[in-house]
Design a protein around this motif. Structure first.
Motif, PDB file in Angstrom:
ATOM      1  N   MET A   2      -4.741  -4.600  -6.503  1.00 32.82           N
ATOM      2  CA  MET A   2      -5.487  -3.556  -5.796  1.00 32.82           C
ATOM      3  C   MET A   2      -6.174  -4.112  -4.555  1.00 32.82           C
ATOM      4  O   MET A   2      -6.396  -3.377  -3.595  1.00 32.82           O
ATOM      5  CB  MET A   2      -6.502  -2.899  -6.737  1.00 32.82           C
ATOM      6  N   ARG A   3      -6.493  -5.410  -4.565  1.00 33.45           N
ATOM      7  CA  ARG A   3      -7.067  -6.014  -3.358  1.00 33.45           C
ATOM      8  C   ARG A   3      -6.069  -5.950  -2.209  1.00 33.45           C
ATOM      9  O   ARG A   3      -6.444  -5.689  -1.064  1.00 33.45           O
ATOM     10  CB  ARG A   3      -7.450  -7.469  -3.627  1.00 33.45           C
ATOM     11  N   MET A   6      -5.879  -2.303  -0.955  1.00 33.34           N
ATOM     12  CA  MET A   6      -7.054  -1.965  -0.153  1.00 33.34           C
ATOM     13  C   MET A   6      -7.019  -2.664   1.204  1.00 33.34           C
ATOM     14  O   MET A   6      -7.388  -2.068   2.221  1.00 33.34           O
ATOM     15  CB  MET A   6      -8.340  -2.327  -0.905  1.00 33.34           C
ATOM     16  N   ILE A   9      -4.576  -0.714   3.422  1.00 38.18           N
ATOM     17  CA  ILE A   9      -5.141   0.534   3.920  1.00 38.18           C
ATOM     18  C   ILE A   9      -6.157   0.258   5.023  1.00 38.18           C
ATOM     19  O   ILE A   9      -6.164   0.925   6.061  1.00 38.18           O
ATOM     20  CB  ILE A   9      -5.748   1.352   2.765  1.00 38.18           C
ATOM     21  N   CYS A  10      -6.983  -0.761   4.827  1.00 37.22           N
ATOM     22  CA  CYS A  10      -7.943  -1.141   5.877  1.00 37.22           C
ATOM     23  C   CYS A  10      -7.214  -1.603   7.137  1.00 37.22           C
ATOM     24  O   CYS A  10      -7.623  -1.268   8.256  1.00 37.22           O
ATOM     25  CB  CYS A  10      -8.876  -2.239   5.372  1.00 37.22           C
ATOM     26  N   ALA A  43       0.837   1.369  -2.982  1.00 39.61           N
ATOM     27  CA  ALA A  43      -0.223   1.749  -3.915  1.00 39.61           C
ATOM     28  C   ALA A  43       0.359   2.441  -5.143  1.00 39.61           C
ATOM     29  O   ALA A  43      -0.074   2.180  -6.277  1.00 39.61           O
ATOM     30  CB  ALA A  43      -1.235   2.656  -3.224  1.00 39.61           C
TER      31      ALA A  43
END
Length: 112
Positions: A2-3, A6, A9-10, A43
């Protein structure tokens, strides 16, 4: 896992902001669409892999390969949908967003 999602997405939003500052709203939106065209399927793949580990037998190699195949198909479908439905695509910004998000996991490899 999940890191990484994320971070991707960032990275998509950062590239979109940079592209918007350089080329305007359409370039920023194109870069965001390019980045999200890879981040969203990734994701979903991570979520599917995590759900597979919750089963009593755990995740199998078949789960991984089917999920990876679905991720590739979803990515291709999103890329085609953006090209077909969004007529103001700035292709350089779109590809920049896609490539930055695609390669953003290298940032986590070099973090200590």
């Amino acid at each position: 896992m999940m890191r990484i999602v994320m971070l991707q997405i960032c990275a998509a939003f950062v590239v979109a902001i940079i592209a918007a500052c350089i080329g305007g709203y359409a370039s920023g939106f194109s870069a965001l669409l390019g980045g999200l065209s890879y981040a969203i399927p990734n994701a979903l793949f991570a979520l599917r892999l995590y759900a597979g580990t919750l089963k009593p037998g755990g995740a199998s190699p078949v789960t991984f390969f089917v999920g990876e195949f679905a991720k590739i198909l979803t990515t291709i479908a999103l890329l085609a949908a953006v090209g077909w439905l969004y007529h103001d695509v700035h292709w350089l910004a779109f590809l920049a967003g896609f490539i930055v998000v695609l390669k953003s996991y290298f940032i986590l490899l070099f973090r200590s």
